[in-house]
Motif scaffolding. Sequence first.
Motif, PDB file in Angstrom:
ATOM      1  N   PRO A  77       0.797  -1.231   0.000  1.00  0.00           N
ATOM      2  CA  PRO A  77       0.000   0.000   0.000  1.00  0.00           C
ATOM      3  C   PRO A  77       0.827   1.277   0.000  1.00  0.00           C
ATOM      4  O   PRO A  77       0.324   2.334  -0.371  1.00  0.00           O
ATOM      5  CB  PRO A  77      -0.827  -0.121   1.287  1.00  0.00           C
ATOM      6  CG  PRO A  77      -0.840  -1.571   1.612  1.00  0.00           C
ATOM      7  CD  PRO A  77       0.470  -2.103   1.124  1.00  0.00           C
ATOM      8  N   ARG A  78       2.087   1.192   0.451  1.00  0.00           N
ATOM      9  CA  ARG A  78       2.971   2.356   0.426  1.00  0.00           C
ATOM     10  C   ARG A  78       4.281   1.989  -0.251  1.00  0.00           C
ATOM     11  O   ARG A  78       4.700   0.833  -0.206  1.00  0.00           O
ATOM     12  CB  ARG A  78       3.251   2.853   1.850  1.00  0.00           C
ATOM     13  CG  ARG A  78       2.027   3.465   2.533  1.00  0.00           C
ATOM     14  CD  ARG A  78       1.619   4.774   1.872  1.00  0.00           C
ATOM     15  NE  ARG A  78       0.468   5.391   2.521  1.00  0.00           N
ATOM     16  CZ  ARG A  78      -0.790   5.174   2.166  1.00  0.00           C
ATOM     17  NH1 ARG A  78      -1.060   4.329   1.183  1.00  0.00           N
ATOM     18  NH2 ARG A  78      -1.771   5.798   2.770  1.00  0.00           N
ATOM     19  N   GLN A  79       4.907   2.974  -0.851  1.00  0.00           N
ATOM     20  CA  GLN A  79       6.128   2.724  -1.606  1.00  0.00           C
ATOM     21  C   GLN A  79       7.292   2.418  -0.678  1.00  0.00           C
ATOM     22  O   GLN A  79       7.300   2.812   0.498  1.00  0.00           O
ATOM     23  CB  GLN A  79       6.459   3.917  -2.505  1.00  0.00           C
ATOM     24  CG  GLN A  79       7.011   5.126  -1.777  1.00  0.00           C
ATOM     25  CD  GLN A  79       5.915   6.036  -1.241  1.00  0.00           C
ATOM     26  OE1 GLN A  79       4.792   5.604  -0.996  1.00  0.00           O
ATOM     27  NE2 GLN A  79       6.253   7.309  -1.067  1.00  0.00           N
ATOM     28  N   ALA A  80       8.282   1.758  -1.213  1.00  0.00           N
ATOM     29  CA  ALA A  80       9.511   1.486  -0.472  1.00  0.00           C
ATOM     30  C   ALA A  80      10.320   2.776  -0.335  1.00  0.00           C
ATOM     31  O   ALA A  80      10.122   3.726  -1.097  1.00  0.00           O
ATOM     32  CB  ALA A  80      10.327   0.422  -1.202  1.00  0.00           C
ATOM     33  N   PRO A  81      11.247   2.825   0.615  1.00  0.00           N
ATOM     34  CA  PRO A  81      12.087   4.019   0.773  1.00  0.00           C
ATOM     35  C   PRO A  81      12.838   4.356  -0.519  1.00  0.00           C
ATOM     36  O   PRO A  81      13.264   3.470  -1.260  1.00  0.00           O
ATOM     37  CB  PRO A  81      13.063   3.612   1.890  1.00  0.00           C
ATOM     38  CG  PRO A  81      12.342   2.551   2.658  1.00  0.00           C
ATOM     39  CD  PRO A  81      11.521   1.802   1.640  1.00  0.00           C
ATOM     40  N   ALA A  82      12.991   5.640  -0.748  1.00  0.00           N
ATOM     41  CA  ALA A  82      13.741   6.155  -1.914  1.00  0.00           C
ATOM     42  C   ALA A  82      13.159   5.689  -3.233  1.00  0.00           C
ATOM     43  O   ALA A  82      13.874   5.571  -4.236  1.00  0.00           O
ATOM     44  CB  ALA A  82      15.220   5.768  -1.819  1.00  0.00           C
ATOM     45  N   THR A  83      11.867   5.413  -3.241  1.00  0.00           N
ATOM     46  CA  THR A  83      11.190   4.980  -4.466  1.00  0.00           C
ATOM     47  C   THR A  83      10.125   6.001  -4.836  1.00  0.00           C
ATOM     48  O   THR A  83       9.314   6.403  -3.999  1.00  0.00           O
ATOM     49  CB  THR A  83      10.528   3.607  -4.261  1.00  0.00           C
ATOM     50  OG1 THR A  83      11.527   2.640  -3.928  1.00  0.00           O
ATOM     51  CG2 THR A  83       9.796   3.150  -5.525  1.00  0.00           C
ATOM     52  N   TRP A  84      10.157   6.435  -6.081  1.00  0.00           N
ATOM     53  CA  TRP A  84       9.147   7.376  -6.573  1.00  0.00           C
ATOM     54  C   TRP A  84       7.921   6.579  -7.001  1.00  0.00           C
ATOM     55  O   TRP A  84       8.001   5.767  -7.915  1.00  0.00           O
ATOM     56  CB  TRP A  84       9.732   8.162  -7.740  1.00  0.00           C
ATOM     57  CG  TRP A  84       8.828   9.214  -8.305  1.00  0.00           C
ATOM     58  CD1 TRP A  84       7.768   9.822  -7.694  1.00  0.00           C
ATOM     59  CD2 TRP A  84       8.910   9.807  -9.603  1.00  0.00           C
ATOM     60  NE1 TRP A  84       7.185  10.753  -8.512  1.00  0.00           N
ATOM     61  CE2 TRP A  84       7.874  10.764  -9.697  1.00  0.00           C
ATOM     62  CE3 TRP A  84       9.778   9.629 -10.683  1.00  0.00           C
ATOM     63  CZ2 TRP A  84       7.675  11.534 -10.840  1.00  0.00           C
ATOM     64  CZ3 TRP A  84       9.575  10.388 -11.822  1.00  0.00           C
ATOM     65  CH2 TRP A  84       8.533  11.338 -11.898  1.00  0.00           C
ATOM     66  N   ARG A  85       6.812   6.804  -6.323  1.00  0.00           N
ATOM     67  CA  ARG A  85       5.576   6.116  -6.698  1.00  0.00           C
ATOM     68  C   ARG A  85       4.727   7.032  -7.566  1.00  0.00           C
ATOM     69  O   ARG A  85       4.414   8.168  -7.191  1.00  0.00           O
ATOM     70  CB  ARG A  85       4.791   5.668  -5.464  1.00  0.00           C
ATOM     71  CG  ARG A  85       3.432   5.064  -5.806  1.00  0.00           C
ATOM     72  CD  ARG A  85       2.848   4.238  -4.684  1.00  0.00           C
ATOM     73  NE  ARG A  85       3.504   2.935  -4.599  1.00  0.00           N
ATOM     74  CZ  ARG A  85       3.059   1.927  -3.833  1.00  0.00           C
ATOM     75  NH1 ARG A  85       1.975   2.081  -3.093  1.00  0.00           N
ATOM     76  NH2 ARG A  85       3.708   0.779  -3.810  1.00  0.00           N
ATOM     77  N   ILE A  86       4.348   6.519  -8.725  1.00  0.00           N
ATOM     78  CA  ILE A  86       3.562   7.258  -9.711  1.00  0.00           C
ATOM     79  C   ILE A  86       2.243   6.526  -9.905  1.00  0.00           C
ATOM     80  O   ILE A  86       2.218   5.299 -10.048  1.00  0.00           O
ATOM     81  CB  ILE A  86       4.303   7.333 -11.061  1.00  0.00           C
ATOM     82  CG1 ILE A  86       5.705   7.913 -10.884  1.00  0.00           C
ATOM     83  CG2 ILE A  86       3.507   8.126 -12.083  1.00  0.00           C
ATOM     84  CD1 ILE A  86       6.656   7.549 -12.007  1.00  0.00           C
ATOM     85  N   MET A  87       1.144   7.263  -9.883  1.00  0.00           N
ATOM     86  CA  MET A  87      -0.148   6.656 -10.189  1.00  0.00           C
ATOM     87  C   MET A  87      -0.574   7.081 -11.591  1.00  0.00           C
ATOM     88  O   MET A  87      -0.638   8.269 -11.905  1.00  0.00           O
ATOM     89  CB  MET A  87      -1.224   7.080  -9.190  1.00  0.00           C
ATOM     90  CG  MET A  87      -2.614   6.537  -9.553  1.00  0.00           C
ATOM     91  SD  MET A  87      -3.858   6.865  -8.280  1.00  0.00           S
ATOM     92  CE  MET A  87      -3.413   5.618  -7.062  1.00  0.00           C
ATOM     93  N   ILE A  88      -0.840   6.090 -12.431  1.00  0.00           N
ATOM     94  CA  ILE A  88      -1.436   6.354 -13.735  1.00  0.00           C
ATOM     95  C   ILE A  88      -2.925   6.084 -13.609  1.00  0.00           C
ATOM     96  O   ILE A  88      -3.342   4.988 -13.224  1.00  0.00           O
ATOM     97  CB  ILE A  88      -0.790   5.485 -14.825  1.00  0.00           C
ATOM     98  CG1 ILE A  88       0.648   5.962 -15.073  1.00  0.00           C
ATOM     99  CG2 ILE A  88      -1.605   5.514 -16.118  1.00  0.00           C
ATOM    100  CD1 ILE A  88       1.376   5.238 -16.177  1.00  0.00           C
ATOM    101  N   LEU A  89      -3.720   7.092 -13.888  1.00  0.00           N
ATOM    102  CA  LEU A  89      -5.171   7.037 -13.725  1.00  0.00           C
ATOM    103  C   LEU A  89      -5.824   7.159 -15.092  1.00  0.00           C
ATOM    104  O   LEU A  89      -5.496   8.073 -15.848  1.00  0.00           O
ATOM    105  CB  LEU A  89      -5.609   8.183 -12.811  1.00  0.00           C
ATOM    106  CG  LEU A  89      -7.092   8.310 -12.491  1.00  0.00           C
ATOM    107  CD1 LEU A  89      -7.560   7.154 -11.609  1.00  0.00           C
ATOM    108  CD2 LEU A  89      -7.373   9.657 -11.795  1.00  0.00           C
ATOM    109  N   GLY A  90      -6.735   6.245 -15.402  1.00  0.00           N
ATOM    110  CA  GLY A  90      -7.359   6.336 -16.719  1.00  0.00           C
ATOM    111  C   GLY A  90      -8.376   5.260 -16.975  1.00  0.00           C
ATOM    112  O   GLY A  90      -8.811   4.536 -16.069  1.00  0.00           O
TER     113      GLY A  90
END
Length: 296
Positions: free
Chosen positions: A55-68
């Motif tokens: 549910p949450r990103q790992a440290p030093a990881t950029w989490r991007i949500m693609i919505l569509g």
Amino acid sequence: MLGAELAARHEGFGRPLLYRRTPDSYELVPDQRVVRLGRTTTINTLGVRGDAMPPRQAPATWRIMILGDSVANGGTQLDDAQTFAARTSRELASNGCKNDVLNASAGGWALSDEVSWLQRHGLYGAQSVVWVINYMDLDQSSSGPGIVDSNPAFPSHPPMFGLSEILFRYALPRLGITPPTADKGSVPDGTFDQRQFALNRIIVRAQAAGLARNHVPLIVLYHDGPQPMPPARVAAEQLFLADLASQGIAVVRSALNTGPGSARFYADEIHPNSAGAERIAHTLAISLHNRCTTGR
């Protein structure tokens, strides 16, 4: 008949992607995996397409949500690894940008359905949102929860037989015996709903403002349609893109329809095929990589 049923089952018919109703919309059922015609579609525990993610990103990881909608989702026509969400993630990683990409999408969604999903589920820690908006979204209204089970392409449970899915979902609609199963956002009909377009502009403006208040950058991936488009839709597209510019929202164009031979990037009149998804991913990854290296 038994042989035909076994053949249909072998190719994945009789086990479609399943949907569930929500109070004002619908969504894909989490934790399902469908293999059809050799291509895998996975909906993970978060209800987004692709491999399992926390549910949450790992440290030093950029989490991007693609919505569509189906343009982002890819449907069963593309394997999980062929979607432009998955390809964008791999290209970013190969260039040193540690990331994970959530593909929050479903076939048939209008912009209001996508906002509804965000309101129910949240961002799952995403630090940036890429909202995939295509030229048919501009005036599309929601089908609402009623589309589930009333349209054979949006079932809540598997059919009894694989052959029955082939018959009712594919064969009879294509013969014109039953209504088409394609959602209204996938079939250009030459009309344009100016009232719905005005509402959708408000929806986008409000969602962009909400993300900005939470310091979550929004990028719009605008998926261009095949040319030519009716004049009303061309004018609306220009106005919509001007809206985004006036709000300071970054726009990335899919640009599949530029140059000769552009039809090779489309599976139909709106959806990118595997080659189209690869091209979109490369374009998007270039834009996102610049953000990854400059603090997003």
